[in-house]
Design an enzyme around this catalytic site. Structure first.
Site, PDB file in Angstrom:
ATOM      1  N   ARG A   1       1.228  24.984 -12.175  1.00 23.41           N
ATOM      2  CA  ARG A   1       0.884  26.399 -12.356  1.00 23.41           C
ATOM      3  C   ARG A   1       1.740  27.344 -11.513  1.00 23.41           C
ATOM      4  O   ARG A   1       1.954  28.483 -11.874  1.00 23.41           O
ATOM      5  CB  ARG A   1      -0.596  26.611 -12.031  1.00 23.41           C
TER       6      ARG A   1
ATOM      7  N   LYS B   1      -3.426   6.513 -10.662  1.00 25.00           N
ATOM      8  CA  LYS B   1      -4.784   6.144 -10.300  1.00 25.00           C
ATOM      9  C   LYS B   1      -5.488   7.357  -9.704  1.00 25.00           C
ATOM     10  O   LYS B   1      -4.786   8.252  -9.232  1.00 25.00           O
ATOM     11  CB  LYS B   1      -4.782   4.974  -9.335  1.00 25.00           C
TER      12      LYS B   1
ATOM     13  N   HIS C   1       0.514   1.326  -7.725  1.00 20.39           N
ATOM     14  CA  HIS C   1       1.807   1.260  -7.028  1.00 20.39           C
ATOM     15  C   HIS C   1       1.991  -0.051  -6.267  1.00 20.39           C
ATOM     16  O   HIS C   1       3.098  -0.409  -5.911  1.00 20.39           O
ATOM     17  CB  HIS C   1       2.024   2.482  -6.122  1.00 20.39           C
TER      18      HIS C   1
ATOM     19  N   LYS D   1       5.574  -3.018  -5.394  1.00 15.05           N
ATOM     20  CA  LYS D   1       6.042  -3.480  -4.080  1.00 15.05           C
ATOM     21  C   LYS D   1       6.825  -4.781  -4.254  1.00 15.05           C
ATOM     22  O   LYS D   1       6.411  -5.666  -4.992  1.00 15.05           O
ATOM     23  CB  LYS D   1       4.850  -3.693  -3.136  1.00 15.05           C
TER      24      LYS D   1
ATOM     25  N   GLU E   1      -5.685  -0.751   6.940  1.00 10.60           N
ATOM     26  CA  GLU E   1      -4.959   0.499   7.186  1.00 10.60           C
ATOM     27  C   GLU E   1      -5.338   1.040   8.551  1.00 10.60           C
ATOM     28  O   GLU E   1      -6.509   1.018   8.923  1.00 10.60           O
ATOM     29  CB  GLU E   1      -5.316   1.532   6.122  1.00 10.60           C
TER      30      GLU E   1
ATOM     31  N   ASP F   1     -11.316   3.184  -4.120  1.00  9.82           N
ATOM     32  CA  ASP F   1      -9.987   3.573  -3.652  1.00  9.82           C
ATOM     33  C   ASP F   1      -9.026   2.387  -3.566  1.00  9.82           C
ATOM     34  O   ASP F   1      -7.845   2.524  -3.876  1.00  9.82           O
ATOM     35  CB  ASP F   1     -10.120   4.241  -2.273  1.00  9.82           C
TER      36      ASP F   1
ATOM     37  N   HIS G   1      -5.788  -2.087  -6.200  1.00  6.00           N
ATOM     38  CA  HIS G   1      -4.807  -2.856  -5.429  1.00  6.00           C
ATOM     39  C   HIS G   1      -5.277  -4.286  -5.092  1.00  6.00           C
ATOM     40  O   HIS G   1      -4.552  -5.248  -5.288  1.00  6.00           O
ATOM     41  CB  HIS G   1      -4.450  -2.130  -4.136  1.00  6.00           C
TER      42      HIS G   1
ATOM     43  N   LYS H   1     -10.238   1.538   6.342  1.00  2.00           N
ATOM     44  CA  LYS H   1      -9.477   2.572   7.049  1.00  2.00           C
ATOM     45  C   LYS H   1      -9.754   2.417   8.546  1.00  2.00           C
ATOM     46  O   LYS H   1     -10.759   1.835   8.935  1.00  2.00           O
ATOM     47  CB  LYS H   1      -9.953   3.962   6.614  1.00  2.00           C
TER      48      LYS H   1
HETATM   49  C1  BG6 Z   1      -3.800   4.587  -2.250  1.00  8.90           C
HETATM   50  C2  BG6 Z   1      -5.118   4.957  -1.659  1.00  8.90           C
HETATM   51  O1  BG6 Z   1      -3.942   4.143  -3.582  1.00  8.90           O
HETATM   52  O2  BG6 Z   1      -3.220   3.535  -1.496  1.00  8.90           O
HETATM   53  C3  BG6 Z   1      -4.974   5.364  -0.206  1.00  8.90           C
HETATM   54  O3  BG6 Z   1      -5.672   6.041  -2.376  1.00  8.90           O
HETATM   55  C4  BG6 Z   1      -4.246   4.281   0.564  1.00  8.90           C
HETATM   56  O4  BG6 Z   1      -6.239   5.617   0.386  1.00  8.90           O
HETATM   57  C5  BG6 Z   1      -2.964   3.877  -0.147  1.00  8.90           C
HETATM   58  O5  BG6 Z   1      -3.977   4.774   1.858  1.00  8.90           O
HETATM   59  C6  BG6 Z   1      -2.336   2.680   0.512  1.00  8.90           C
HETATM   60  O6  BG6 Z   1      -1.064   2.464  -0.033  1.00  8.90           O
HETATM   61  P1  BG6 Z   1       0.072   1.750   0.811  1.00  8.90           P
HETATM   62  O7  BG6 Z   1       1.196   1.626  -0.145  1.00  8.90           O
HETATM   63  O8  BG6 Z   1       0.349   2.625   1.989  1.00  8.90           O
HETATM   64  O9  BG6 Z   1      -0.506   0.441   1.231  1.00  8.90           O
END
Ligand code: BG6
Length: 494
Positions: A51, A155, A185, A189, A223, A242, A247, A337
């Site tokens: 936008r 996602k 994603h 990797k 993380e 999440d 993943h 986290k």
């Molecule tokens: C994302 C999540 O899909 O993946 C995040 O929404 C997370 O919360 C992230 O931090 C982690 O990705 P990576 O590539 O840093 O392991």
């Protein structure tokens, strides 16, 4: 590695959500890096849509700054200048039909008369996926008479099985499944792709990759970061939506799948789907015993988090893959986290030798062979095996055989998005999720979410930042006669 088809028509990547974080932090730096390496097919153009009112040059200027920050040493002003010529901007509101009519006509001007393939990349807030997909269909923009049309969907793909099914159904009104690329994603990797090669291009692992030799498998995505400025999104999502639905389940399916006949989208995804089907949905009683949930201390004080939130920022799950290969071999998944460090690892814990002829015959179960596949940060593999302590009678110790991918590669490992963008451009969906795959994954997660909501068991345990989650996770694992592999990256980055 899929190499973009040079004989194909030139492509235009249309990024919806152009002023967003993902575009500036990941997508444009990945495209710039591909351009720098000469991997972006000739004639590829990038058109941002959002936008905000930008001219082409104003958007290029913004992107130069963010890409320089993301690319570090990989940024060069003259290379950027050649890349920037590929970049265009069209202001538009994706909730408004007239924006699509205008976009179509501006794309016509940018692309010229030649037939062009297009990749529509939905990098917007998820609530815009459906209207954008429908509008693309209504404006004939999914029609393939003047080149291929593909849509990439970020996602989260839905928030539960029902919403994922609805999004699939809406998507299929405009696009055939072969045109749809659902991003996870993690599949981009390098180490995740290497897992396919490790398992299916070596003969020595396959014979032991089963219940006869493996006691259990642990998949940890830890993380160090907390929810940061994403409290608003995270508080409604939580760790299962999440991280697990996408993943962690992806990592599980690749570790557990049968060998596909070919590395081709449907062959690969058929096998992954079979694994997901073999994981039965948990009953509420199973959720109470097979899951652990936690929340880091201080989460409730995070910005945009509800004061009475019950959202979990950590979970451990035990999933059983009920098939011939994996019967009675639990897969333990955990993620959280604000944990001790950033590490993603798949730990294959082998069984103890059936008979121990050394010493007093006792042997700790934690010292059996272990294969650690370190997905990040330092990508590699560590095989742990017993050796004799030199100059001892017959004392043993656990020793490591390390392999780092980086060591064999000149330069940096590519970012996940580079691979995924190239694959979307060339139409290779092997590393993208199929409609049935996402729905099945939700089918595993939904019952856990429902039971957590309805029941006090397992309790939401608080953990201090910088740990491996709550004590209840450690106790739960030990209660099953096993122990978590609580190690920050076993392989150091160079
Ligand atoms: C994302 C999540 O899909 O993946 C995040 O929404 C997370 O919360 C992230 O931090 C982690 O990705 P990576 O590539 O840093 O392991």
């Amino acid at each position: 590695m899929a190499v973009a088809d040079k004989s194909a028509a030139p492509s235009t990547i249309v990024i919806f959500g152009a002023s967003g974080d993902l575009t500036s932090r990941k997508l444009i730096p990945a495209l710039y890096s591909l351009h720098r390496k000469g991997r972006l097919p000739e004639g590829t153009k990038i058109v941002g849509v959002s936008r905000t009112e930008f001219s082409h040059d104003a958007w290029r200027g913004e992107l130069a700054v963010s890409t320089a920050a993301a690319a570090g040493d990989g940024f060069a002003t003259d290379t950027w200048a050649t890349f920037a010529r590929r970049v265009f901007y069209v202001p538009g509101d994706i909730t408004k039909s007239e924006s699509f009519a205008r976009l179509e006509s501006q794309l016509g001007e940018i692309e010229g008369d030649a037939a062009c393939d297009r990749v529509y990349y939905l990098s917007t807030a998820p609530r815009f996926y459906e209207p954008a997909i429908l509008a693309l269909g209504e404006h004939g923009m999914a029609d393939e008479s003047r080149g291929r049309r593909r849509v990439v969907i970020e996602k989260p793909f839905g928030t539960d099985r029902q919403s994922a099914r609805k999004l699939n159904e809406v998507t299929h009104r405009s696009f055939r499944e072969e045109q749809v690329f659902r991003i996870d994603h993690y599949l981009g990797k390098e180490t995740v792709q290497n897992l396919f090669v490790f398992r299916f291009a070596n003969t020595i692992f396959e014979p032991i990759w089963n219940r006869n030799y493996i006691d259990h498998v642990q998949i940890t995505v830890a993380e160090e970061v907390d929810v940061g400025h994403r409290g608003d999104y995270y508080d409604t999502a939580g760790v299962l939506r999440d991280m697990f639905q996408n993943h962690l389940l992806q990592l599980l399916t690749i570790a557990a799948m049968e060998p596909p006949v070919r590395f081709e989208a449907d062959a690969v995804r058929n096998e992954k789907v079979k694994v997901l089907r073999a994981i039965g949905p948990m009953t509420a009683e199973q959720v109470a015993t097979n899951t652990v949930r936690g929340r880091y201390r201080g989460y409730l004080e995070e910005k945009d988090v509800a004061a009475d939130s019950r959202t979990a920022t950590f979970a451990s799950l035990r999933l059983d893959v009920d098939n011939w290969r994996w019967k009675d071999v639990p897969f333990y998944l955990r993620s959280g986290k604000a944990m001790s460090c950033r590490t993603t690892q798949i730990v294959v814990q082998f069984r103890e030798p059936p008979h121990m002829m050394f010493g007093d015959g006792r042997h700790s179960h934690c010292d059996a062979n272990r294969l650690v596949i370190q997905v990040q940060p330092a990508e590699g593999i560590q095989l742990q095996l017993q050796t004799k302590v030199p100059d001892s009678a017959m004392q043993m110790r656990l020793t490591d055989l390390d392999f780092r991918f980086q060591g064999r590669l000149a330069g940096q490992l590519p970012e996940a998005y580079e691979r995924l963008l190239l694959d979307a451009l060339s139409g290779d969906a092997s590393l993208f999720s199929r409609a049935d795959e996402v729905e099945l994954a939700w089918g595993i997660i939904d019952p856990i979410l429902a039971a957590w909501e309805d029941s006090a068991e397992p309790s939401l345990a608080e953990y201090e930042r910088g740990l491996w989650g709550p004590q209840s996770s450690t106790d739960w694992m030990e209660g099953q006669g096993r122990c978590w592999f609580d190690n920050c990256p076993v392989l150091a980055a160079h």
